[in-house]
Motif scaffolding. Sequence first.
Motif, PDB file in Angstrom:
ATOM      1  N   ALA A   1       0.813  -1.218   0.000  1.00  0.00           N
ATOM      2  CA  ALA A   1       0.000   0.000   0.000  1.00  0.00           C
ATOM      3  C   ALA A   1       0.846   1.268   0.000  1.00  0.00           C
ATOM      4  O   ALA A   1       0.457   2.279  -0.592  1.00  0.00           O
ATOM      5  N   MET A   2       1.994   1.229   0.706  1.00  0.00           N
ATOM      6  CA  MET A   2       2.845   2.414   0.835  1.00  0.00           C
ATOM      7  C   MET A   2       4.290   2.074   0.481  1.00  0.00           C
ATOM      8  O   MET A   2       5.168   2.050   1.342  1.00  0.00           O
ATOM      9  N   PRO A   3       4.575   1.773  -0.761  1.00  0.00           N
ATOM     10  CA  PRO A   3       5.968   1.484  -1.129  1.00  0.00           C
ATOM     11  C   PRO A   3       6.871   2.683  -0.865  1.00  0.00           C
ATOM     12  O   PRO A   3       8.058   2.545  -0.606  1.00  0.00           O
ATOM     13  N   GLU A   4       6.267   3.896  -0.918  1.00  0.00           N
ATOM     14  CA  GLU A   4       7.044   5.096  -0.646  1.00  0.00           C
ATOM     15  C   GLU A   4       7.540   5.141   0.788  1.00  0.00           C
ATOM     16  O   GLU A   4       8.570   5.754   1.071  1.00  0.00           O
ATOM     17  N   PHE A   5       6.822   4.524   1.672  1.00  0.00           N
ATOM     18  CA  PHE A   5       7.188   4.577   3.093  1.00  0.00           C
ATOM     19  C   PHE A   5       8.130   3.435   3.462  1.00  0.00           C
ATOM     20  O   PHE A   5       9.205   3.651   4.010  1.00  0.00           O
ATOM     21  N   THR A   6       7.731   2.228   3.153  1.00  0.00           N
ATOM     22  CA  THR A   6       8.537   1.069   3.547  1.00  0.00           C
ATOM     23  C   THR A   6       9.864   1.027   2.798  1.00  0.00           C
ATOM     24  O   THR A   6      10.877   0.616   3.359  1.00  0.00           O
ATOM     25  N   GLY A   7       9.869   1.422   1.512  1.00  0.00           N
ATOM     26  CA  GLY A   7      11.129   1.416   0.767  1.00  0.00           C
ATOM     27  C   GLY A   7      12.132   2.397   1.320  1.00  0.00           C
ATOM     28  O   GLY A   7      13.342   2.180   1.225  1.00  0.00           O
ATOM     29  N   ALA A   8      11.641   3.493   1.898  1.00  0.00           N
ATOM     30  CA  ALA A   8      12.540   4.512   2.445  1.00  0.00           C
ATOM     31  C   ALA A   8      13.008   4.177   3.849  1.00  0.00           C
ATOM     32  O   ALA A   8      14.063   4.637   4.280  1.00  0.00           O
ATOM     33  N   LEU A   9      12.232   3.375   4.580  1.00  0.00           N
ATOM     34  CA  LEU A   9      12.530   3.163   5.991  1.00  0.00           C
ATOM     35  C   LEU A   9      12.933   1.731   6.359  1.00  0.00           C
ATOM     36  O   LEU A   9      13.414   1.519   7.470  1.00  0.00           O
ATOM     37  N   LEU A  10      12.761   0.786   5.447  1.00  0.00           N
ATOM     38  CA  LEU A  10      13.145  -0.590   5.749  1.00  0.00           C
ATOM     39  C   LEU A  10      13.672  -1.246   4.477  1.00  0.00           C
ATOM     40  O   LEU A  10      12.935  -1.365   3.499  1.00  0.00           O
ATOM     41  N   SER A  11      14.955  -1.621   4.500  1.00  0.00           N
ATOM     42  CA  SER A  11      15.537  -2.231   3.301  1.00  0.00           C
ATOM     43  C   SER A  11      14.878  -3.578   3.046  1.00  0.00           C
ATOM     44  O   SER A  11      14.714  -4.390   3.966  1.00  0.00           O
ATOM     45  N   PRO A  12      14.496  -3.866   1.812  1.00  0.00           N
ATOM     46  CA  PRO A  12      13.764  -5.101   1.530  1.00  0.00           C
ATOM     47  C   PRO A  12      14.632  -6.349   1.561  1.00  0.00           C
ATOM     48  O   PRO A  12      14.135  -7.445   1.826  1.00  0.00           O
ATOM     49  N   LEU A  13      15.933  -6.194   1.289  1.00  0.00           N
ATOM     50  CA  LEU A  13      16.825  -7.348   1.196  1.00  0.00           C
ATOM     51  C   LEU A  13      18.027  -7.158   2.110  1.00  0.00           C
ATOM     52  O   LEU A  13      18.459  -6.029   2.362  1.00  0.00           O
TER      53      LEU A  13
END
Length: 790
Positions: free
Chosen positions: A550-562
Motif C-alpha cells: 500500500a505504501m511502497p514510498e514509506f517502507t522502501g525509504a525506511l526498511l531495506s527489503p533485502l
Amino acid sequence: MSERIAKLLVQFHLPILLLALIFALLSWPISRQLQLDWKVDGMFPPGHPLVTSYYQLQERFGGNQVALAVYRDPELWDKSGAGLERLAAISDRVSSVPGVSAVLSLAELHEILETLRGPLQLLNIGGPRLPPLLDPDDELAQAFAEVFAGYTHQPNSEYVAIACLLAPPDTLEESSTQGWSSRSAPHAPAAVDSKAGMQHQQTIESLRAVMLDLPSPASEGLVTGEPVLVHDGFQMVQRDGWRLGVISSLLLLVVLLVCFRSLRWTLIPIVVVHWSLLSTQAILVLLGLNLTMVSSTLTAIVTVIGVATSVHLLLKFQQSRRSGATRPEALTATYATLLAPVAWACITDAVGFASLMTADVGPVRDFGLMMAIGSLMVLVAIVLVVPGLALLGRWDTDPHTPKLDLWVRLMLRRILEWILPHRRVGIGILLAITAFGLFGSLRMRVETDFTKNFQASSPIVQGYEVIERELGGAGVWDLMLPAPRGISNEYIAQIDALEQELRALRVDRQEESLALTKVLSIADADLASLSGALLKNLPISARLEGMRRAMPEFTGALLSPLPDASGHRWLRIMLRSRERASAAAKDELIHAVSRKVRDFTHRPAWLELFDAPPPESVVAGYHVMLGALVSSLLQDQWTCFLYATLGIFAVMTLATRSLGLALAAMVPNALPALLVLGTMGWLGMPVNMGAAMIAAVSLGLSVDSSIHYLLHYRRRLRAGDRPLKALRSAQENVGLAAVLATLALIAGFVSLTTSEFVPTVVFGTLASLTMLGGLLGNLVVLPILISPRS
C-alpha cells in the motif's frame, strides 16, 4: 644570474612570446573541459566516516537526497476534501518531473486510507462519512496523520510539504525498485549526465517551475531542503566565476589607467592574468581536478596576483625610462633587479595557498592547490609574456609617472621619519594589538547554519524559514539500525522504545535549548495501523507486507527489503531538528543522539533480537555532513595558518638569507590576519567557509611587499649605502610600488563583495582589510623591526 636571464629574455623576447602564444592556444581547448564538482561527499577526505555512511544510506534505501516542495493552501483542511484533491494533483505533477524517483505527501496517505476504508464502508449503514484525514472519528486515519505530522504537514497549518526523493546522479533509478511511490512510474529514468549533479540541477529547476504554477487558491510555492541548498550554492559559484573575473578585471583596468595613463601597460597585466588563468585551468584538467564550492574566486584572485606583480615591474621600467635608458636597456634593468623578488613573491603566494591543502574541508583543499598552481603560472607569465609585449611595436611605449607620485613618496618619507624616533611606542602598540587579536581569536565560533551562506532575501532562505516555522525544523538527518531477517513484534517494540528516548532528549547550552522535533520510523506506522479494527489482529509480517504494497514510498525509504553483504536488513529512523541553532548546540545534539543509540543498542534486550552480534548503528544525512563540514573550519583556520607561517618563513629565510629579516617580515604580515580574526571573535561574528581561508591567504599575499622591501634594502646595503639610507630608499621606492599594488589588490578583492554567495563576500571583505593592514605593517612595523638601533 638575474642579469644574465634578463639579457636572454630581452634578446629573445619575440621567440619567447611566440612560445607563450602556442602554449595559450594549446591550453584553450583543454581549459574548456574544466567542470564544477557538484558532489557533497567531495567536500570530505576520501574514506571519511560520514562519506561512508552517506553512501551506505544511498545503497540501503535507494538514495537519501530529499527535496521538499512546500506551498500554502487555505483550503487544505476544508471538509469538502478540495484541498486534499488539489494536493493529489500537485503531487502527480511533482512526481512526473524527471529525476524525481518518488514522492510522499498527505495525498498518498489519503489515497491509502480511502482504499482501506472501502470494505469497511460497505458495512457502514450510517450514511456517507467525511474523507478519512478530515474525519476526527476515524481513529486509523488520525493515527497515521499523527505519524506524518511534522514531516509532511502540521495540524491546523495551511502549509503542506511534498517530500521528493531525488534519483542519485550517478545511478539509473528504476521506477519499480526501492521507490517511494507508484506515482513515479509514468516517466522513464533519465540517463546519467557525465557532469555530476547536472541531473539534480535540472530536477530542482523543474520542481520550482511546478511550484510557481499552482492552482488557486494554493500559493507561496517553494522548493527547499539540503540538496537545494547545495544546488543553489554551486549555481552561485558558476555565476560568480565569470562575473567576478570580469568585474575585477574592469576595476583593475580603471586603477592602472588612472595611475599610469598607458593603454599598453594597462593591457599587459591583463594579458598576464588571462594567460595564467588559461594555463592554470588546463593544468587542473590534466590533473583530473574540478572546480568546487569556493572556486568562484579563482579568476578574481589570479587577476589580483597578476596585476599586483606586474605593478612592481611597471614602476621599475618607468623609472629606468625616466632616467634615459632605452626600452631594451630599461627592461633588462627591470628584470635584473626584480626577477628574484618577483619569483620569491610568487613562491610565497604559492606556499600560502598550498597551506590550505592541509584543511579537512574538501573545497578549501582544492582551492589551495588551484591557487598555488595559479600563483606559479603568474611567474611563468611574467617571464614569457611581458618582455615581448613591452618591446613589441612603437605605439604607447612608456607608462607615465603615476599621479601623486611625489606626494606619496613624501608621505612615506614622513612616516619613516616619525616612526623611527618612536620605536618603543610602536612596539608597545604592536604588543597590544597582538594581545587583542590573540584573546579575541579564542572567542571565535563557527557558523553551522548553511543557510547563512546565502543572502537573507534569497528564495532558499525564505523557504527554510517556512520549514523552521511551520514544519518543525529544516535539519533532516537519519539513523540506520540493523534489523533481523524477520521483523518481530519485539523488534518493533524496541524501536519504539528507542524513539521515545530520542524524543525525550534535550540539550541545553547557555540560554539555548535544542531537541529533536520529529522522530519517524516504520515502527510508528505499524503502531498506527493497530488503530484499525482489521489490521490489529494481523501478524507483524502481514502488516509490513500490507504497508509495502500500500505504501511502497514509506517502507522502501525506511526498511531495506533485502539483506546486505553482511546478511542484515536495515531500518531507518528519520530525524528532524532546528537548523537555526548554534554550532555548539547542534554538535551536542548529534553527539547526544549518537550516545543514546550506542547505549541502547548494547543493552541485552536489543542484542537478544539477533542470532549474532549485529553491526553498529550509524548516524547519517546531509544535516550531519554539513554540520561536520563547517565545524572543522575553525580548526582548519589555525592549522592552515600555522603551515602557511612555517612555509613562508622558510621561503623568506631563503630569499633574504637572514633568519632575523625573515622573522621581522612575518610580524607585520601575520598581525593583520590575527587582528581581523580577533576582532571577529570579540564582535561574536561566526566563521564561515570564506573566513576560514583568510589568514593563510592574506599572509601569502601581503608578504610579497615585504620581499620587495627587504631585497631592495639588502641590495642598497651591498651597494655601500648606510643602513638608514638603504631603509629610506626601500621606503620610498618599494613603498610606492606597494601602495599601488595594494590598491590593485583591494580593487580586485572588492569585486568579490558583489557575489550572491556570502562566503565569497566575507572572503573579499576580510582580504581587503588584511591587505590594507599588511600595507600599513610593511610601511610602519617592518621599518621599526629592521632599522638600526642607533
